[in-house]
Design a protein around this motif. Sequence first.
Motif, PDB file in Angstrom:
ATOM      1  N   GLY A   1      -6.341  -9.308   5.630  1.00 29.91           N
ATOM      2  CA  GLY A   1      -7.394  -9.357   4.622  1.00 29.91           C
ATOM      3  C   GLY A   1      -7.377 -10.622   3.800  1.00 29.91           C
TER       4      GLY A   1
ATOM      5  N   GLU B   1     -14.961   1.526  -2.725  1.00 29.68           N
ATOM      6  CA  GLU B   1     -16.212   2.096  -2.210  1.00 29.68           C
ATOM      7  C   GLU B   1     -16.000   3.511  -1.696  1.00 29.68           C
TER       8      GLU B   1
ATOM      9  N   GLU C   1     -15.097 -11.669   0.807  1.00 27.56           N
ATOM     10  CA  GLU C   1     -14.580 -11.129   2.053  1.00 27.56           C
ATOM     11  C   GLU C   1     -13.084 -10.832   1.981  1.00 27.56           C
ATOM     12  N   THR C   2     -12.398 -11.361   0.960  1.00 27.23           N
ATOM     13  CA  THR C   2     -10.957 -11.164   0.896  1.00 27.23           C
ATOM     14  C   THR C   2     -10.585  -9.754   0.453  1.00 27.23           C
ATOM     15  N   GLU C   3     -11.529  -8.965  -0.084  1.00 29.05           N
ATOM     16  CA  GLU C   3     -11.208  -7.594  -0.473  1.00 29.05           C
ATOM     17  C   GLU C   3     -10.988  -6.763   0.785  1.00 29.05           C
ATOM     18  N   TYR C   4      -9.898  -6.041   0.812  1.00 29.41           N
ATOM     19  CA  TYR C   4      -9.507  -5.333   2.031  1.00 29.41           C
ATOM     20  C   TYR C   4     -10.486  -4.213   2.367  1.00 29.41           C
ATOM     21  N   ARG C   5     -10.808  -4.111   3.642  1.00 33.77           N
ATOM     22  CA  ARG C   5     -11.655  -3.038   4.139  1.00 33.77           C
ATOM     23  C   ARG C   5     -10.839  -2.144   5.068  1.00 33.77           C
ATOM     24  N   ILE C   6     -11.009  -0.869   4.882  1.00 34.47           N
ATOM     25  CA  ILE C   6     -10.247   0.131   5.628  1.00 34.47           C
ATOM     26  C   ILE C   6     -10.608   0.061   7.105  1.00 34.47           C
TER      27      ILE C   6
ATOM     28  N   ARG D   1     -11.756 -11.666   9.797  1.00 37.92           N
ATOM     29  CA  ARG D   1     -11.963 -10.224   9.848  1.00 37.92           C
ATOM     30  C   ARG D   1     -11.349  -9.688  11.137  1.00 37.92           C
TER      31      ARG D   1
ATOM     32  N   ARG E   1     -15.199   0.419   4.755  1.00 39.89           N
ATOM     33  CA  ARG E   1     -15.351   0.580   3.312  1.00 39.89           C
ATOM     34  C   ARG E   1     -14.118   0.028   2.609  1.00 39.89           C
ATOM     35  N   THR E   2     -14.304  -0.500   1.408  1.00 39.03           N
ATOM     36  CA  THR E   2     -13.147  -0.863   0.592  1.00 39.03           C
ATOM     37  C   THR E   2     -12.604   0.412  -0.045  1.00 39.03           C
ATOM     38  N   PRO E   3     -11.350   0.417  -0.505  1.00 33.22           N
ATOM     39  CA  PRO E   3     -10.832   1.614  -1.181  1.00 33.22           C
ATOM     40  C   PRO E   3     -11.702   2.045  -2.364  1.00 33.22           C
TER      41      PRO E   3
END
Length: 249
Positions: free
Chosen positions: A135, A89, A39-44, A189, A85-87
């Motif tokens: 994030g 993705e 979950e720590t991966e940044y989502r736009i 989040r 989405r992550t960068p």
Amino acid sequence: MHPTRGLRASLALAAALLSAACASDIPRLPDDRAVIEAETEYRIGPGDLLSVKFFYTNDLNEDLVVRPDGRISLQLVGELMAAGRTPAELSSDLQGLYAAHLLKPAVTVIVRGFASHKAFVGGEVKGPTAVPIDGRTTLADAVFQAGGPLDTAALSSVILLRKGAEGREAYRVDLSDGLMGREPLPVLRPYDVVFLPKSFIGKVGMYVELYINRIVPRNGSFMAFYELNPVDIPNTNTPAAGSGAGGQP
């Protein structure tokens, strides 16, 4: 909705959940470390500034802001959803879309500016408020951004509200175990709500303040009695006299 009204509504929902059920009835947040670390991966999110860079077709490069509805508009492919989405993705999504238009659709997405994503913290904290998250902000980070827990907080039964696949979901988090390193703390989040309920001692203190100190006269024999003869709080886990293993029903 005005941010303050949204905060009040979210915290009221958390309080209503507690009044409708015991904290122990609310499921614990799954504490699998791999899930929490993922979950720590940044989502736009809406308001983020993105740079879309093409390695072989520089004239398609552009910077754009994610709209409030979470979408972006690009040359040749039109609109698509970016929020959530992550960068990496989103880069993969774009590469697939541009494959129909370019011989070498190598593209990458870079987040240049982060919108002010927030979570809400309330209940038994020193300064209930909305706190910025990036994030990597954990539940404990947010609580201390809100001034830290009060002495009356039930740290073992913190309520976390978040949007799930089927609407609002509620989880119970043991903040005391997390602070001691005995279990991982969830990364927040956007629009999560963290609610610290009152502990049993805190509820007793509130009861004394509301129903004794404001009713009993502040002088004379009543106050002397309560000051010299403190009321014992019964232990509800102790078997009643004459019952249990050592007594007769």
